[in-house]
Design an enzyme around this catalytic site. Structure first.
Site, PDB file in Angstrom:
ATOM      1  N   THR A 154      40.833  38.401  50.485  1.00  0.00           N
ATOM      2  CA  THR A 154      42.255  39.115  50.651  1.00  0.00           C
ATOM      3  C   THR A 154      43.137  38.859  49.306  1.00  0.00           C
ATOM      4  O   THR A 154      43.317  37.662  48.997  1.00  0.00           O
ATOM      5  CB  THR A 154      43.197  38.501  51.957  1.00  0.00           C
ATOM      6  OG1 THR A 154      42.137  38.518  52.837  1.00  0.00           O
ATOM      7  CG2 THR A 154      44.310  39.337  52.070  1.00  0.00           C
ATOM      8  N   GLU A 155      43.320  39.876  48.636  1.00  0.00           N
ATOM      9  CA  GLU A 155      44.155  39.541  47.413  1.00  0.00           C
ATOM     10  C   GLU A 155      43.928  38.666  46.715  1.00  0.00           C
ATOM     11  O   GLU A 155      44.531  38.100  45.914  1.00  0.00           O
ATOM     12  CB  GLU A 155      45.843  39.554  47.950  1.00  0.00           C
ATOM     13  CG  GLU A 155      46.196  40.415  49.133  1.00  0.00           C
ATOM     14  CD  GLU A 155      46.718  41.856  48.365  1.00  0.00           C
ATOM     15  OE1 GLU A 155      46.858  41.835  47.176  1.00  0.00           O
ATOM     16  OE2 GLU A 155      46.923  42.858  49.262  1.00  0.00           O
TER      17      GLU A 155
END
Lengths: 433, 407
Positions: free
Chosen positions: B144-145
């Site tokens: 994530t990110e």
């Protein structure tokens, strides 16, 4: 730079936010090296004169010549009012006020042509007449005093400002703290007050509005050219001593403080209270203030069956307000129309998280506040519940909110105002057309 | 020979509806169906469908074009619910055999910032879904990110991954270039591909920026940027949100043509080639290590995790969420379990951010909340109900379903 300023009230004897704002602004101007001579209809002598000069209009001897001057000029023709008008109070209060006004007003005849006029300086039944006489006295003051420009606060003093401008030829800045649209709404507006506001706005060289909201009303509803209308948000005085957070009641407290009138939205506060109490029986709601909707509100609270946890304090002032803020966990301002609204700033100053309506001028400058539509009871209730039950939120508001308010200083407002003054003076010296 | 590694992320969350405190323990539908459907379709129309179609065409035309993408489980479910054509196109891409699906979390989760247990649970759920939908088992991972730390790397290696895609964060790299292959200092078998964020931002942030001195960005200009990278630095890692094409920059900006011709140019040039992340797993030479004791991410300029955990609200929500970890494990309420996973999405936390206050950032594109506070309150209301739902035991569950039947 010297400014001749016309107001209606000034601390310590004040009825609303106007006096507080005038005080803060004049103190801020003093810090910015602007000399202020503040004229008010009736000074008590208890006003703080360390930084500014107060002129009591009731003490001013005026020459009847000015009355003629003022009356003869077309723009300033008097409206003779046999008025039963009390713009700042609702109908229910009207009869109370009539009974209360003790002295009313009377004229003192003085030999020769000189006269004095004794103002009540309130918002009583002779308001219109006082407003008119204030203009005459203003003309006299304008010849007595030395100044560079004139600054008039709210419609009550607009005529005085216009008269002073007429006599002296100095530019006029008017300050709009509230409009007839905020006080009475579109339909019930008082035509005479509206006309006087419009007249003042048209005659002014610059207009200060306390919010973008008010600025837009001035432009749209009064048809004023946007170029001369400036937004000048209010600030808040720093409190001298820290408010003590102390409770004598168990449970959380949600507070409303203000006039109990249509404009302030007390009804929405009651409905919100019901919604929150259904889910949280521990929480108490306090409504502080008085006004013409009081009876209706009390009845509604009884009807909803929440009177055991919904408390009325009546009108509060000074130390009582501090005590209340010291007890509060959330402050709510559900105003339907609020040109600015200084009270949330006072709450934040006391570390109280605030929920305010989007229909308020103060919402334009606050970051650490929850903003909701005044009619959105669900959203308001949810915001209150959130602050009461999710501690991180209350914490961030108490800390950062206080910080934010500490940075709203009258000194900075006055600095902006001084720039407006300078612009006006420049325009007068080198007119555009 | 320079190797260009394209990676596109698809991370659409299930957006929450306005959920009031009086809904708690009463209503258990937390998601805004209308908005989720609207956004899935809007994005599909503007971006996912035309972009995947463009890639399918390019993949057919150029044998030497390879690309990788990752898609969260939530996004897969969203498209299955509201716009299945997107999944079909992705399957077509995978069927060419030249497209690698990179692993990620099930719900765009920030669990890796809390601990191993929840993070591995997210990975497990995601692997299950990828197997079911695309019949693949990824060996590369893009968190994530792009969130990454030494520890997260070790967990990933343990979970069976040997390549991780993350940010070429300057404060970690120092003078080193992101265009080399690195490895985890404690687990040297774990290879790291670092995003060249400057080259990515040229497209994602600056493609339409008329104030930029390189505007307008043409393929030739972009290739000259690639050429400016020293010859021996082999890896040019371009990882970006797929929404860059068509959503951040609309079709009218020429972004589709730009990408199409960029691929054509790279495919036709002798000194450039495409690679897939998994290819670097077999690299045998000694690599330098990248030591990241604290989590880094692809967020704005700071490349830290403050966008999601920067203020007290976010930290409180984060703690309250993951405190339910054990409850999740024990719970038999599958619906509530999925919802708990969904509440881990980075997006919910970004909505509570006061970092760019009061200006909105690019990341808050689809923010529906009037303020970070309301985002927080809404989230906490939902979380409280999910907690109650997780607490329901077997008996209660049967009770509930009986009640539903009776109604």
């Amino acid at each position: 730079m010297k400014v001749l300023m016309f107001g209606w009230e000034f601390p310590p004897h004040i009825a609303g936010g106007l006096g507080t704002a005038c005080y803060g602004l004049t103190q801020g101007l003093a810090k910015n090296q602007v000399d202020v001579t503040f004229v008010m209809p009736k000074a008590s002598g208890e006003e703080d004169q360390r930084k500014i000069k107060i002129v009591n209009a009731s003490d001013v001897e005026w020459n009847t010549y000015y009355a003629q001057q003022v009356q003869e000029s077309k723009e300033l023709s008097f409206i003779e009012v046999n008025s039963q008008l009390i713009p700042y109070v609702g109908l229910d209060d009207y009869f109370n006020v009539i009974n209360q006004i003790e002295s009313g007003l009377f004229e003192k005849q003085i030999p020769g042509e000189k006269r004095k006029y004794l103002f009540s300086g309130t918002y009583g039944q002779n308001l219109m007449e006082e407003v008119a006489h204030y203009a005459i006295v203003a003309a006299q003051i304008a010849t007595n005093e030395q100044f560079d420009l004139i600054h008039a606060h709210d419609w009550l003093t607009f005529r005085a400002g216009i008269a002073a401008k007429k006599i002296s030829g100095k530019p006029l800045v008017i300050h709009v703290h509230a409009t007839e649209y905020d006080r009475s709404g579109e339909r019930n507006r008082n035509e005479m007050v509206y006309q006087m506001e419009k007249e003042g706005m048209e005659a002014a060289d610059a207009i200060c509005a306390v919010s973008d909201l008010t600025r837009n009303i001035i432009i749209e509803k009064y048809g004023i050219s946007p170029e001369k209308v400036f937004t000048l948000h209010n600030a808040v005085q720093q409190n001298k001593k820290e408010i003590v957070r102390e409770k004598n009641l168990k449970g959380k407290i949600v507070t409303f403080l203000g006039r109990v009138t249509f404009q302030k939205g007390p009804e929405y506060f009651v409905e919100t209270a019901k919604k929150v109490m259904e889910y949280d029986p521990e929480v108490r709601f306090v409504l502080a203030g008085d006004g013409d909707m009081m009876t209706r509100i009390i009845l509604r609270v009884a009807e909803l069956g929440i009177a055991d946890r919904f408390h009325f304090t009546g009108f509060l002032s000074g130390a009582d307000i501090d005590t209340l803020f010291g007890m509060s966990d959330v402050y709510v301002m559900p105003s339907i129309s609020e040109p600015f609204g200084i009270s949330p700033l006072e709450a934040m100053r006391a570390h109280v998280p605030v929920v305010i309506s989007k229909q308020s001028g103060v919402s334009e400058i606050l970051k650490y506040a929850i903003k909701v539509d005044f009619w959105d009871i669900d959203a308001t209730a949810d915001a209150i519940y959130g602050i009461l039950h999710y501690p991180a939120l209350a914490k961030i508001f108490a800390e950062k909110g206080k910080e934010e308010v500490n940075n709203l200083k009258w000194e900075y407002v006055a600095k902006k105002l001084k720039q407006i003054y300078e612009k006006v003076l420049e325009n007068q010296q080198f007119p555009k057309s | 020979m320079r190797k260009v590694c394209f990676h596109f992320q698809i991370t659409q969350p299930y957006r929450l509806r306005t959920y009031r405190f009086f809904d708690i323990d009463k209503n258990h539908n937390y998601f805004d169906d209308f908005q989720n459907s609207y956004l899935a379709n809007r994005l599909a129309e503007r971006c996912y469908l035309p972009v995947t179609q463009m890639f399918i065409d390019l993949l057919e035309k150029y044998d030497n074009f390879f690309l990788s993408f990752s898609i969260t489980g939530d996004s897969i479910r969203l498209f299955q619910d509201y716009c299945p054509a997107v999944i079909e196109n992705l399957k077509k891409m995978v069927a060419t055999g030249k497209v690698e699906i990179v692993g990620n979390t099930f719900s765009h989760s920030i669990a890796s910032l809390y601990g191993k247990k929840s993070f591995l649970e997210q990975i497990k759920e995601q692997e299950k879904l990828l197997k079911e939908v695309f019949d693949v088992k990824p060996t590369s991972f893009c968190n994530t990110e792009l969130i990454y730390s030494d520890e997260i790397g070790e967990w990933l290696y343990e979970a069976g991954y040997n390549v991780v895609l993350t940010e070429g964060a300057k404060h970690i790299l120092g003078w080193k270039s992101p265009s080399y292959l690195y490895c985890n200092p404690f687990q040297t078998e774990l290879k790291l591909l670092l995003r060249n964020y400057s080259l990515c931002d040229d497209i994602t942030l600056r493609f339409e920026d008329k104030g930029w001195d390189k505007y307008p960005l043409t393929v030739d200009k972009y290739l000259s940027f690639l050429k400016a990278i020293p010859e021996d630095a082999a890896y040019i890692n371009l990882f970006m949100d797929i929404e860059t094409i068509g959503e951040y920059h609309p079709k009218e900006s020429g972004v589709f043509d730009f990408f199409y011709h960029l691929v054509v140019e790279i495919a036709e040039r002798e000194n450039l080639s495409f690679i897939l992340p998994s290819e670097v797993a077999s690299v045998k030479e000694d690599l330098s290590t990248m030591h990241s004791p604290w989590p880094i991410s692809g967020s704005s300029d700071e490349k830290d995790v403050n966008e999601w955990l920067g203020n007290e609200l976010q930290q409180e929500a984060f703690q309250q969420l993951f405190i339910l970890e054990d409850l999740y494990t024990e719970s038999q309420n599958n619906n509530a379990k999925t919802n708990w996973l969904r509440l881990q999405a980075a997006d919910h936390f970004a909505f509570m951010s006061t970092k760019w206050f009061p200006e909105l950032s690019v990341k808050r594109n689809f923010d529906v909340y009037p303020s970070p506070y309301q985002a927080f309150i809404n989230y906490m209301n939902v979380l409280n109900d999910v907690k109650l739902q997780l607490e329901l035991n077997d008996k209660h569950l049967t009770k509930v379903s009986k009640q539903v039947k009776n109604k």
